[in-house]
Design a protein around this motif. Structure first.
Motif, mmCIF file in Angstrom:
data_model
loop_
_atom_site.group_PDB
_atom_site.id
_atom_site.type_symbol
_atom_site.label_atom_id
_atom_site.label_comp_id
_atom_site.label_asym_id
_atom_site.label_seq_id
_atom_site.Cartn_x
_atom_site.Cartn_y
_atom_site.Cartn_z
ATOM 1 N N GLU A 15 0.925 -1.173 0.024
ATOM 2 C CA GLU A 15 -0.034 0.035 -0.017
ATOM 3 C C GLU A 15 0.921 1.376 -0.036
ATOM 4 O O GLU A 15 0.506 2.213 -0.549
ATOM 5 C CB GLU A 15 -0.897 0.073 1.309
ATOM 6 N N ILE A 16 1.964 1.241 0.604
ATOM 7 C CA ILE A 16 2.637 2.455 0.782
ATOM 8 C C ILE A 16 3.549 2.572 -0.714
ATOM 9 O O ILE A 16 3.589 3.743 -1.058
ATOM 10 C CB ILE A 16 3.820 2.298 1.881
ATOM 11 N N ARG A 17 4.152 1.528 -1.247
ATOM 12 C CA ARG A 17 4.475 1.816 -2.520
ATOM 13 C C ARG A 17 3.681 2.270 -3.524
ATOM 14 O O ARG A 17 3.879 3.037 -4.493
ATOM 15 C CB ARG A 17 5.137 0.260 -2.881
ATOM 16 N N ALA A 18 2.486 1.692 -3.558
ATOM 17 C CA ALA A 18 1.147 2.230 -4.361
ATOM 18 C C ALA A 18 0.979 3.635 -4.115
ATOM 19 O O ALA A 18 0.799 4.333 -5.085
ATOM 20 C CB ALA A 18 0.095 1.353 -4.154
ATOM 21 N N GLY A 19 0.852 3.990 -2.945
ATOM 22 C CA GLY A 19 0.715 5.417 -2.532
ATOM 23 C C GLY A 19 1.888 6.248 -2.930
ATOM 24 O O GLY A 19 1.563 7.340 -3.621
ATOM 25 N N ILE A 20 3.061 5.897 -2.890
ATOM 26 C CA ILE A 20 4.121 6.818 -3.313
ATOM 27 C C ILE A 20 4.020 6.883 -4.661
ATOM 28 O O ILE A 20 4.393 7.985 -5.415
ATOM 29 C CB ILE A 20 5.444 5.987 -2.900
ATOM 30 N N ALA A 21 3.848 5.583 -5.707
ATOM 31 C CA ALA A 21 3.803 5.565 -6.885
ATOM 32 C C ALA A 21 2.807 6.808 -7.453
ATOM 33 O O ALA A 21 2.811 7.446 -8.410
ATOM 34 C CB ALA A 21 3.465 4.538 -7.668
ATOM 35 N N GLN A 22 1.363 6.578 -6.654
ATOM 36 C CA GLN A 22 0.469 7.608 -7.102
ATOM 37 C C GLN A 22 0.694 9.018 -6.792
ATOM 38 O O GLN A 22 0.350 10.021 -7.865
ATOM 39 C CB GLN A 22 -0.939 7.441 -6.266
ATOM 40 N N LEU A 23 1.555 9.183 -5.747
ATOM 41 C CA LEU A 23 1.826 10.565 -5.543
ATOM 42 C C LEU A 23 2.919 11.003 -6.436
ATOM 43 O O LEU A 23 2.793 12.127 -7.136
ATOM 44 C CB LEU A 23 2.590 10.588 -4.094
ATOM 45 N N GLU A 24 3.737 10.222 -6.950
ATOM 46 C CA GLU A 24 4.730 10.524 -8.045
ATOM 47 C C GLU A 24 4.319 10.995 -9.403
ATOM 48 O O GLU A 24 4.431 11.890 -9.995
ATOM 49 C CB GLU A 24 5.847 9.405 -8.138
ATOM 50 N N GLY A 25 3.034 10.282 -9.607
ATOM 51 C CA GLY A 25 2.353 10.272 -11.052
ATOM 52 C C GLY A 25 1.727 11.723 -10.789
ATOM 53 O O GLY A 25 1.914 12.589 -11.731
ATOM 54 N N TYR A 26 1.104 12.075 -9.635
ATOM 55 C CA TYR A 26 0.278 13.194 -9.636
ATOM 56 C C TYR A 26 1.195 14.230 -9.737
ATOM 57 O O TYR A 26 1.078 15.553 -10.252
ATOM 58 C CB TYR A 26 -0.392 13.328 -8.213
ATOM 59 N N LEU A 27 2.294 14.351 -8.991
ATOM 60 C CA LEU A 27 3.126 15.357 -8.927
ATOM 61 C C LEU A 27 3.871 15.534 -10.236
ATOM 62 O O LEU A 27 4.177 16.958 -10.821
ATOM 63 C CB LEU A 27 4.466 15.217 -7.929
ATOM 64 N N LEU A 28 4.142 14.571 -11.171
ATOM 65 C CA LEU A 28 4.589 14.790 -12.468
ATOM 66 C C LEU A 28 3.782 15.283 -13.332
ATOM 67 O O LEU A 28 4.041 16.067 -14.412
ATOM 68 C CB LEU A 28 5.135 13.276 -13.026
ATOM 69 N N LEU A 29 2.335 14.795 -13.228
ATOM 70 C CA LEU A 29 1.319 15.362 -13.916
ATOM 71 C C LEU A 29 1.290 16.836 -13.825
ATOM 72 O O LEU A 29 0.885 17.793 -14.685
ATOM 73 C CB LEU A 29 -0.060 14.800 -14.106
ATOM 74 N N GLU A 30 1.317 17.339 -12.390
ATOM 75 C CA GLU A 30 0.989 18.594 -12.195
ATOM 76 C C GLU A 30 2.167 19.610 -12.850
ATOM 77 O O GLU A 30 1.932 20.593 -13.215
ATOM 78 C CB GLU A 30 0.932 18.930 -10.643
ATOM 79 N N ARG A 31 3.277 19.086 -12.649
ATOM 80 C CA ARG A 31 4.572 19.680 -13.053
ATOM 81 C C ARG A 31 4.516 20.068 -14.823
ATOM 82 O O ARG A 31 4.444 21.192 -15.269
ATOM 83 C CB ARG A 31 5.779 19.038 -13.054
ATOM 84 N N GLU A 32 3.856 19.113 -15.466
ATOM 85 C CA GLU A 32 3.446 19.081 -16.822
ATOM 86 C C GLU A 32 2.526 19.856 -17.037
ATOM 87 O O GLU A 32 2.591 20.784 -18.267
ATOM 88 C CB GLU A 32 3.205 17.534 -17.276
ATOM 89 N N ARG A 33 1.439 19.969 -16.335
ATOM 90 C CA ARG A 33 0.504 21.223 -16.588
ATOM 91 C C ARG A 33 0.963 22.490 -16.370
ATOM 92 O O ARG A 33 0.696 23.364 -17.169
ATOM 93 C CB ARG A 33 -0.829 20.837 -15.709
ATOM 94 N N THR A 34 1.642 22.635 -15.311
ATOM 95 C CA THR A 34 2.344 23.825 -15.182
ATOM 96 C C THR A 34 3.074 24.387 -16.374
ATOM 97 O O THR A 34 2.888 25.476 -16.781
ATOM 98 C CB THR A 34 3.323 23.846 -13.533
ATOM 99 N N THR A 35 4.070 23.316 -16.913
ATOM 100 C CA THR A 35 5.096 23.616 -17.880
ATOM 101 C C THR A 35 4.200 23.926 -19.063
ATOM 102 O O THR A 35 4.463 24.930 -19.802
ATOM 103 C CB THR A 35 5.835 22.497 -18.081
#
Length: 134
Positions: A15-35
């Motif tokens: 569950e922790i690994r899945a949560g971290i992967a989800q958070l990384e995906g969210y941060l990557l998407l937000e960075r891409e949206r901002t860029t």
């Protein structure tokens, strides 16, 4: 290596690994949206004749287009990663099987040599096998 609980639910570590992967995906998407939005704004600034509404529409369309392109690139990259993983796994499995065959062959050869040595020792240890002068 973690194992699943008997209920089929993921363990805490999974569950922790899945949560971290989800958070990384969210941060990557937000960075891409901002860029994408920043690039859209920079592009629209080169069109000074646009009205405010037109400017906002160009920014919106450019951002959406850029995000769609990024998504296609990510999907293609993920697809290629899955292909490579399958290829490498197949290669690893083939190498592992070949190594196991060689190990078994070596073990059998060593066992046969050991049996031969024991047989020869038994044969030459019998009385009268050696010449009297030795």
């Amino acid at each position: 290596m973690s194992e699943r609980q008997p209920t089929g639910r993921p363990t805490g570590e999974e569950e922790i690994r899945a949560g971290i992967a989800q958070l990384e995906g969210y941060l990557l998407l937000e960075r891409e949206r901002t860029t994408a939005h920043q690039e859209a704004e920079a592009f629209a600034q080169h069109l000074p004749w646009l009205t405010t509404v037109q400017h906002e529409e160009v920014v919106h369309l450019y951002t959406q287009h850029r995000l769609a392109v990024s998504q296609r690139i990510w999907q293609a990259t993920a697809h290629r990663a899955r292909q490579l993983r399958a290829e490498y796994q197949a290669r690893y499995d083939a190498l592992r099987r070949r190594l196991m065959r060689r190990c078994v062959a070596l073990y059998l050869a060593a066992a046969a040599l050991g049996v031969l040595c024991v047989a020869l020792l038994a044969l030459f240890a019998a009385p009268g096998c050696w010449p009297a002068r030795l």
